[in-house]
Design a protein around this motif. Structure first.
Motif, PDB file in Angstrom:
ATOM      1  N   UNK A  24      35.489  46.413  10.275  1.00  0.00           N
ATOM      2  CA  UNK A  24      36.110  47.084  11.648  1.00  0.00           C
ATOM      3  C   UNK A  24      37.299  46.560  11.898  1.00  0.00           C
ATOM      4  N   UNK A  25      37.465  45.157  12.011  1.00  0.00           N
ATOM      5  CA  UNK A  25      38.578  44.500  12.526  1.00  0.00           C
ATOM      6  C   UNK A  25      40.096  45.011  11.437  1.00  0.00           C
ATOM      7  N   UNK A  26      39.504  45.246  10.108  1.00  0.00           N
ATOM      8  CA  UNK A  26      40.766  45.783   9.315  1.00  0.00           C
ATOM      9  C   UNK A  26      41.218  47.285   9.737  1.00  0.00           C
ATOM     10  N   UNK A  27      40.046  47.789  10.005  1.00  0.00           N
ATOM     11  CA  UNK A  27      40.457  49.135  10.666  1.00  0.00           C
ATOM     12  C   UNK A  27      41.125  49.360  12.062  1.00  0.00           C
ATOM     13  N   UNK A  28      40.574  48.297  12.783  1.00  0.00           N
ATOM     14  CA  UNK A  28      41.300  48.227  14.264  1.00  0.00           C
ATOM     15  C   UNK A  28      42.972  47.910  13.796  1.00  0.00           C
ATOM     16  N   UNK A  29      43.234  46.945  12.897  1.00  0.00           N
ATOM     17  CA  UNK A  29      44.540  46.455  12.746  1.00  0.00           C
ATOM     18  C   UNK A  29      45.494  47.466  12.250  1.00  0.00           C
ATOM     19  N   UNK A  30      44.831  48.238  11.258  1.00  0.00           N
ATOM     20  CA  UNK A  30      45.470  49.173  10.438  1.00  0.00           C
ATOM     21  C   UNK A  30      45.854  50.394  11.599  1.00  0.00           C
ATOM     22  N   UNK A  31      44.708  50.595  12.579  1.00  0.00           N
ATOM     23  CA  UNK A  31      44.864  51.552  13.694  1.00  0.00           C
ATOM     24  C   UNK A  31      45.944  51.260  14.742  1.00  0.00           C
ATOM     25  N   UNK A  32      46.136  49.857  14.834  1.00  0.00           N
ATOM     26  CA  UNK A  32      47.025  49.646  15.732  1.00  0.00           C
ATOM     27  C   UNK A  32      48.486  49.722  15.166  1.00  0.00           C
ATOM     28  N   UNK A  33      48.415  49.184  13.984  1.00  0.00           N
ATOM     29  CA  UNK A  33      49.736  49.317  13.287  1.00  0.00           C
ATOM     30  C   UNK A  33      50.201  50.860  13.167  1.00  0.00           C
ATOM     31  N   UNK A  34      49.450  51.842  13.000  1.00  0.00           N
ATOM     32  CA  UNK A  34      49.567  53.292  12.683  1.00  0.00           C
ATOM     33  C   UNK A  34      50.152  53.652  14.070  1.00  0.00           C
ATOM     34  N   UNK A  35      49.681  53.290  15.136  1.00  0.00           N
ATOM     35  CA  UNK A  35      50.030  53.543  16.528  1.00  0.00           C
ATOM     36  C   UNK A  35      51.334  53.100  17.196  1.00  0.00           C
ATOM     37  N   UNK A  36      51.851  52.198  16.112  1.00  0.00           N
ATOM     38  CA  UNK A  36      53.157  51.747  16.763  1.00  0.00           C
ATOM     39  C   UNK A  36      54.337  52.490  16.268  1.00  0.00           C
ATOM     40  N   UNK A  37      55.091  52.826  17.178  1.00  0.00           N
ATOM     41  CA  UNK A  37      56.315  53.685  16.985  1.00  0.00           C
ATOM     42  C   UNK A  37      57.399  52.684  16.971  1.00  0.00           C
ATOM     43  N   UNK A  38      58.181  52.582  15.818  1.00  0.00           N
ATOM     44  CA  UNK A  38      59.366  51.876  15.535  1.00  0.00           C
ATOM     45  C   UNK A  38      60.609  52.564  15.985  1.00  0.00           C
ATOM     46  N   UNK A  39      61.430  51.808  16.784  1.00  0.00           N
ATOM     47  CA  UNK A  39      62.514  52.645  17.475  1.00  0.00           C
ATOM     48  C   UNK A  39      63.774  51.881  16.887  1.00  0.00           C
ATOM     49  N   UNK A  65      55.532  50.284  21.374  1.00  0.00           N
ATOM     50  CA  UNK A  65      56.862  50.381  20.818  1.00  0.00           C
ATOM     51  C   UNK A  65      57.575  49.118  20.231  1.00  0.00           C
ATOM     52  N   UNK A  66      57.866  49.216  19.159  1.00  0.00           N
ATOM     53  CA  UNK A  66      58.536  48.188  18.273  1.00  0.00           C
ATOM     54  C   UNK A  66      59.939  48.459  18.111  1.00  0.00           C
ATOM     55  N   UNK A  67      60.890  47.588  18.369  1.00  0.00           N
ATOM     56  CA  UNK A  67      62.407  47.962  18.111  1.00  0.00           C
ATOM     57  C   UNK A  67      62.812  47.179  16.693  1.00  0.00           C
ATOM     58  N   UNK A  68      63.899  48.102  16.234  1.00  0.00           N
ATOM     59  CA  UNK A  68      64.533  47.503  14.962  1.00  0.00           C
ATOM     60  C   UNK A  68      65.933  47.535  15.219  1.00  0.00           C
ATOM     61  N   UNK A  69      66.750  46.821  14.902  1.00  0.00           N
ATOM     62  CA  UNK A  69      68.373  46.546  14.984  1.00  0.00           C
ATOM     63  C   UNK A  69      68.877  46.956  13.596  1.00  0.00           C
ATOM     64  N   UNK A  70      69.809  48.128  13.486  1.00  0.00           N
ATOM     65  CA  UNK A  70      70.404  48.479  12.519  1.00  0.00           C
ATOM     66  C   UNK A  70      71.530  48.982  13.047  1.00  0.00           C
ATOM     67  N   UNK A  71      72.872  48.312  12.670  1.00  0.00           N
ATOM     68  CA  UNK A  71      74.159  48.393  13.216  1.00  0.00           C
ATOM     69  C   UNK A  71      74.775  49.333  12.640  1.00  0.00           C
ATOM     70  N   UNK A  72      74.767  49.717  11.435  1.00  0.00           N
ATOM     71  CA  UNK A  72      75.507  51.021  10.840  1.00  0.00           C
ATOM     72  C   UNK A  72      74.741  52.369  11.124  1.00  0.00           C
ATOM     73  N   UNK A  73      75.284  53.212  11.656  1.00  0.00           N
ATOM     74  CA  UNK A  73      74.805  54.329  12.123  1.00  0.00           C
ATOM     75  C   UNK A  73      74.219  55.471  10.779  1.00  0.00           C
ATOM     76  N   UNK A  74      75.077  55.307   9.779  1.00  0.00           N
ATOM     77  CA  UNK A  74      74.647  56.167   8.618  1.00  0.00           C
ATOM     78  C   UNK A  74      73.215  55.572   8.080  1.00  0.00           C
ATOM     79  N   UNK A  75      73.397  54.249   7.876  1.00  0.00           N
ATOM     80  CA  UNK A  75      72.125  53.431   7.485  1.00  0.00           C
ATOM     81  C   UNK A  75      70.979  53.610   8.504  1.00  0.00           C
ATOM     82  N   UNK A  76      71.197  53.604   9.698  1.00  0.00           N
ATOM     83  CA  UNK A  76      70.080  53.996  10.725  1.00  0.00           C
ATOM     84  C   UNK A  76      69.548  55.245  10.592  1.00  0.00           C
ATOM     85  N   UNK A  77      70.313  56.305  10.262  1.00  0.00           N
ATOM     86  CA  UNK A  77      69.883  57.629  10.115  1.00  0.00           C
ATOM     87  C   UNK A  77      69.096  57.632   8.856  1.00  0.00           C
TER      88      UNK A  77
END
Length: 286
Positions: A24-39, A65-77
């Protein structure tokens, strides 16, 4: 004998319950991860989404929401197209179109509009466009979408003329008239404020200008106006094409335009990030 049997049943039941809880805990952790949006983002846009991620408005919409820094535009796309990042927040409509033209197998899809930051022409030597003399060197961006945007602003300022079918992938070869014989120096557009010490005229995007302590509305000698001619420069949220109908991702657009979030952005960035809350058809219709 009965006591031993009872203990065996008890420990078997306890083990089974532990396994259920672990699963159950594994599923909950997995579900939480899948519901996270990385911007994925950069500069002041990253700072905005870091604020939004912690906001009560995001919680009300059920967005983790989780943020991730990528400073090069082409790499970010590329990271967005490959799924390393779910949504990105950094690019203009014209940059997005140019990327999709150059990467037909890794296309992105726009989710919605966010804002327009006026691009500015800056100089430490001259106080107006009229003062710029013949043969002046002008620094412009070295990436396709921003190169074309820079040239369009120079045309708007009356310094050059571009061919009629000039587009988002256009460059200096498309200049048909250059009466002041301007010389063009292509630079990494994140270095604009530093280059301003060595080059007499530099075009700088507002995100970069703000980071360099410049305010486009007061420090530039000429800047874009918010009108139909600049709609290709409106910033958007983008995702991989396969995710274009993702309901959670679309909520991010609504979240960005929340009035409390907008009040924060306006105050922090001195009104230079001008909100554009328009349907995508506004940008698509030429």
């Amino acid at each position: 004998m009965e006591m031993r049997k009872g203990k065996k049943i008890f420990f078997t039941a306890l083990l089974a319950l532990s396994l259920v809880l672990l699963v159950g805990c594994g599923k909950s952790a997995s579900a939480a991860k899948s519901n996270t949006i990385t911007i994925g983002s950069q500069g002041s846009d990253l700072n905005i989404w870091e604020h939004i991620a912690k906001s009560s408005q995001a919680k009300k919409l059920g967005l983790n929401i989780k943020t991730k820094e990528i400073t090069d535009g082409a790499q970010l796309n590329t990271a967005t197209s490959s799924g390393q990042v779910d949504v990105n927040a950094f690019q203009s409509w014209s940059y997005y179109e140019a990327y999709n033209k150059q990467n037909p197998k890794g296309k992105l899809s726009a989710l919605g509009t966010t804002y327009l930051e006026p691009l500015g022409i800056y100089s430490k030597k001259y106080k107006s466009i009229e003062e710029i003399p013949d043969g002046t060197t002008v620094a412009i961006a070295n990436n396709p979408a921003n190169t074309s945007r820079d040239l369009l602003l120079l045309q708007k300022a009356g310094l050059i003329t571009l061919k009629k079918n000039f587009n988002a992938l256009g460059n200096t070869k498309d200049i048909t008239s250059n009466p002041k014989n301007l010389k063009f120096k292509e630079i990494d557009d994140t270095t604009g404020p530093r280059v301003l010490n060595d080059v007499p005229v530099v075009l700088i995007s507002n995100t970069v200008a703000l980071e360099g302590g410049l305010h486009v509305l007061t420090d530039s000698i000429y800047h874009e106006q918010v009108d139909q001619s600049t709609k290709d420069n409106v910033n958007i949220l983008a995702t991989a094409e396969k995710n274009k109908n993702n309901a959670s991702y679309k909520k991010l657009v609504k979240l960005y335009h929340n009035k409390e979030i907008q009040a924060y952005i306006k105050k922090k960035y001195y009104g230079t990030k001008i909100e554009v809350n328009k349907p995508l058809t506004y940008l698509e219709n030429k």
